[in-house]
Design a protein around this motif. Structure first.
Motif, PDB file in Angstrom:
ATOM      1  N   ALA A  32       0.853  -1.190   0.000  1.00  0.00           N
ATOM      2  CA  ALA A  32       0.000   0.000   0.000  1.00  0.00           C
ATOM      3  C   ALA A  32       0.892   1.244   0.000  1.00  0.00           C
ATOM      4  O   ALA A  32       1.876   1.306   0.727  1.00  0.00           O
ATOM      5  CB  ALA A  32      -0.897   0.000   1.227  1.00  0.00           C
ATOM      6  N   PRO A  33       0.565   2.229  -0.817  1.00  0.00           N
ATOM      7  CA  PRO A  33       1.392   3.435  -0.875  1.00  0.00           C
ATOM      8  C   PRO A  33       1.250   4.273   0.396  1.00  0.00           C
ATOM      9  O   PRO A  33       0.253   4.191   1.107  1.00  0.00           O
ATOM     10  CB  PRO A  33       0.848   4.178  -2.081  1.00  0.00           C
ATOM     11  N   ASP A  34       2.265   5.057   0.655  1.00  0.00           N
ATOM     12  CA  ASP A  34       2.235   6.010   1.760  1.00  0.00           C
ATOM     13  C   ASP A  34       1.623   7.286   1.188  1.00  0.00           C
ATOM     14  O   ASP A  34       2.185   7.886   0.274  1.00  0.00           O
ATOM     15  CB  ASP A  34       3.652   6.250   2.265  1.00  0.00           C
ATOM     16  N   ARG A  35       0.457   7.686   1.710  1.00  0.00           N
ATOM     17  CA  ARG A  35      -0.237   8.844   1.143  1.00  0.00           C
ATOM     18  C   ARG A  35      -0.505   9.894   2.217  1.00  0.00           C
ATOM     19  O   ARG A  35      -0.722   9.579   3.382  1.00  0.00           O
ATOM     20  CB  ARG A  35      -1.528   8.422   0.476  1.00  0.00           C
ATOM     21  N   TYR A  55       6.696   2.189  -3.650  1.00  0.00           N
ATOM     22  CA  TYR A  55       7.850   1.438  -4.138  1.00  0.00           C
ATOM     23  C   TYR A  55       7.555  -0.051  -4.085  1.00  0.00           C
ATOM     24  O   TYR A  55       6.782  -0.503  -3.234  1.00  0.00           O
ATOM     25  CB  TYR A  55       9.084   1.739  -3.282  1.00  0.00           C
ATOM     26  N   ASP A  56       8.190  -0.828  -4.978  1.00  0.00           N
ATOM     27  CA  ASP A  56       8.012  -2.279  -4.930  1.00  0.00           C
ATOM     28  C   ASP A  56       8.969  -2.871  -3.894  1.00  0.00           C
ATOM     29  O   ASP A  56       9.742  -2.142  -3.260  1.00  0.00           O
ATOM     30  CB  ASP A  56       8.161  -2.918  -6.315  1.00  0.00           C
ATOM     31  N   TYR A  60      12.266  -0.214  -6.157  1.00  0.00           N
ATOM     32  CA  TYR A  60      12.024   0.571  -7.365  1.00  0.00           C
ATOM     33  C   TYR A  60      10.703   1.314  -7.238  1.00  0.00           C
ATOM     34  O   TYR A  60       9.697   0.745  -6.841  1.00  0.00           O
ATOM     35  CB  TYR A  60      11.989  -0.320  -8.608  1.00  0.00           C
ATOM     36  N   GLY A  61      10.711   2.596  -7.596  1.00  0.00           N
ATOM     37  CA  GLY A  61       9.509   3.414  -7.501  1.00  0.00           C
ATOM     38  C   GLY A  61       8.488   3.052  -8.554  1.00  0.00           C
ATOM     39  O   GLY A  61       8.825   2.721  -9.689  1.00  0.00           O
ATOM     40  N   HIS A  62       7.214   3.108  -8.161  1.00  0.00           N
ATOM     41  CA  HIS A  62       6.125   2.880  -9.103  1.00  0.00           C
ATOM     42  C   HIS A  62       5.848   4.149  -9.900  1.00  0.00           C
ATOM     43  O   HIS A  62       6.121   5.263  -9.439  1.00  0.00           O
ATOM     44  CB  HIS A  62       4.843   2.492  -8.352  1.00  0.00           C
ATOM     45  N   ASN A  63       5.291   3.994 -11.082  1.00  0.00           N
ATOM     46  CA  ASN A  63       4.825   5.132 -11.880  1.00  0.00           C
ATOM     47  C   ASN A  63       3.550   5.658 -11.230  1.00  0.00           C
ATOM     48  O   ASN A  63       2.580   4.924 -11.087  1.00  0.00           O
ATOM     49  CB  ASN A  63       4.532   4.708 -13.316  1.00  0.00           C
ATOM     50  N   LEU A  64       3.560   6.916 -10.839  1.00  0.00           N
ATOM     51  CA  LEU A  64       2.440   7.513 -10.117  1.00  0.00           C
ATOM     52  C   LEU A  64       1.863   8.703 -10.867  1.00  0.00           C
ATOM     53  O   LEU A  64       2.587   9.454 -11.524  1.00  0.00           O
ATOM     54  CB  LEU A  64       2.893   8.009  -8.744  1.00  0.00           C
ATOM     55  N   GLY A  80       5.126  11.022 -11.880  1.00  0.00           N
ATOM     56  CA  GLY A  80       6.528  10.766 -11.595  1.00  0.00           C
ATOM     57  C   GLY A  80       6.710   9.342 -11.092  1.00  0.00           C
ATOM     58  O   GLY A  80       5.779   8.533 -11.113  1.00  0.00           O
ATOM     59  N   ILE A  81       7.902   9.056 -10.636  1.00  0.00           N
ATOM     60  CA  ILE A  81       8.249   7.719 -10.166  1.00  0.00           C
ATOM     61  C   ILE A  81       8.672   7.794  -8.705  1.00  0.00           C
ATOM     62  O   ILE A  81       9.484   8.624  -8.330  1.00  0.00           O
ATOM     63  CB  ILE A  81       9.390   7.134 -11.011  1.00  0.00           C
TER      64      ILE A  81
END
Length: 115
Positions: A32-35, A55-56, A60-64, A80-81
Motif C-alpha cells: 500500500a502506498p504512503d499517502r 515502491y516495490d 524501485y519506484g512505481h509510476n504515479l 513521476g516515479i
C-alpha cells in the motif's frame, strides 16, 4: 548404460531450464502506498496538497499520477516515479480538499482530507 546416460542428460537439461525460468520470474509485490493529503492556506487563499510514495519490494519506484483539488477548482495532476507531490490551484473559500493517486494503469484512488 547408454540409455541411462541419455535419460540423465534429459533430466539435467530439464532441471537447468526450470531453474532458469524460476530465476527469470521475479515476484514483485505492491505494498500500500504512503499517502498524505491536507488543506492549507497561504496569502493566495486555500489549497489542497497531496504527496504519495510507492515502491516495490526491490526498492524501485512505481509510476504515479497524483492529484489535488480544493472546492470547485479543477484537479491539478503531477506524474513521476517513487514519490510525487502536487499543489492545487488556490481558492478563496475553504472548500473540501480532495486528493488522488493512480499507480501505473491501475484504478484511481480518491479521498478527502482537510486536517
Amino acid at each position: 548404460m547408454k540409455k541411462l546416460m541419455k535419460n540423465g542428460k534429459k533430466a539435467v537439461a530439464g532441471l537447468v531450464l526450470t531453474m532458469l525460468a524460476v530465476c527469470m520470474v521475479s515476484s514483485v509485490t505492491q505494498a500500500a502506498p504512503d499517502r498524505y493529503g491536507v488543506r492549507k492556506k497561504d496569502n493566495n487563499g486555500y489549497y489542497s496538497y497531496t504527496k504519495v510514495s510507492s515502491y516495490d519490494d526491490r526498492g524501485y519506484g512505481h509510476n504515479l499520477k497524483v492529484g489535488a483539488k480544493i472546492g470547485n477548482v479543477s484537479w491539478t495532476y503531477m506524474s513521476g516515479i517513487g514519490t510525487v507531490s502536487v499543489r492545487s490551484a488556490s481558492s478563496s473559500n475553504a472548500g473540501t480538499a480532495w486528493h488522488s493517486y493512480q499507480i501505473g494503469s491501475g484504478s484511481r484512488v480518491e479521498w478527502s482530507g482537510n486536517k
